[in-house]
Write an enzyme that holds these catalytic residues in place. Sequence first.
Site, PDB file in Angstrom:
ATOM      1  N   LYS A   1       0.839  -1.204   0.000  1.00 49.78           N
ATOM      2  CA  LYS A   1       0.000   0.000   0.000  1.00 49.78           C
ATOM      3  C   LYS A   1       0.877   1.260   0.000  1.00 49.78           C
ATOM      4  O   LYS A   1       0.672   2.179  -0.789  1.00 49.78           O
ATOM      5  CB  LYS A   1      -0.919  -0.008   1.230  1.00 49.78           C
ATOM      6  CG  LYS A   1      -1.894   1.154   1.265  1.00 49.78           C
ATOM      7  CD  LYS A   1      -2.703   1.142   2.538  1.00 49.78           C
ATOM      8  CE  LYS A   1      -1.849   1.537   3.707  1.00 49.78           C
ATOM      9  NZ  LYS A   1      -2.540   1.595   4.998  1.00 49.78           N
TER      10      LYS A   1
ATOM     11  N   ASP B   1      -6.296   1.345   0.853  1.00 46.57           N
ATOM     12  CA  ASP B   1      -6.345   1.424   2.315  1.00 46.57           C
ATOM     13  C   ASP B   1      -7.769   1.098   2.752  1.00 46.57           C
ATOM     14  O   ASP B   1      -8.613   0.715   1.934  1.00 46.57           O
ATOM     15  CB  ASP B   1      -5.889   2.803   2.808  1.00 46.57           C
ATOM     16  CG  ASP B   1      -6.905   3.896   2.475  1.00 46.57           C
ATOM     17  OD1 ASP B   1      -7.875   3.612   1.730  1.00 46.57           O
ATOM     18  OD2 ASP B   1      -6.741   5.020   2.963  1.00 46.57           O
TER      19      ASP B   1
END
Length: 215
Positions: free
Chosen positions: A121, A139
């Site tokens: 991420k 996220d």
Amino acid sequence: MTQKQRYQFVLDYFKKNNPLAETELDYISPYQLLVSVILSAQCTDKRVNATTPAIFEKYETVVLLSKTTFKKLFPLIKSISYPNNKTKHLIAMAKMVVQKFNGIIPMTVDELVQLPGVGRKTANVITSVIDQQPNMAVDTHVFRVSKRLGLVKDSANTPFAVEKELVKNIPVELIHTAHHWLILHGRYTCVARKPKCTDCVFRTVCKFYKSNQII
Ligand code: SF4
């Protein structure tokens, strides 16, 4: 409504109403963004932005950060969630950038994920924000909003599965901005506990709203 029409509706709205969406983290260099994104795990951007000026004043470069100690850095980070781990990760990250990447923040996902404290991420955020690479960081907000809107299949149950579907369906030139659109929508409208559906412009296309799962 087809999947294609749903994407079209959502992306058209954002393109028209927030064409220049960007991260809410304060930074002026890849180094600063990397530090901020590592600190932002399980923490608000607002708190990170209140914390980083003191860090960047003392450690202007990744080289300076690589030479510090836990004892010196920790007090600057202690007001943020998971300060012990984040302090260790920042120092180890800086050391590896200096030793393995000649002091330059690498700009590929494969290289970035080698750094301590950096997962997929974070690597996607860095490469898409700094270099506009078509990488989608998923996220908690992007995950929730994508699922609720019906941009991804119900079976997409991991961040990586959601990432793959979004990247497949969003035009390549919009991916780095779409990441911010979905985050901001999740942060301010499609919030986790009580989504603000009455204020939401996507009610007519939202799968979650249509299925009456709003409580
Ligand atoms: S209608 Fe409600 S659930 Fe759907 S995207 Fe908007 S806020 Fe989220």
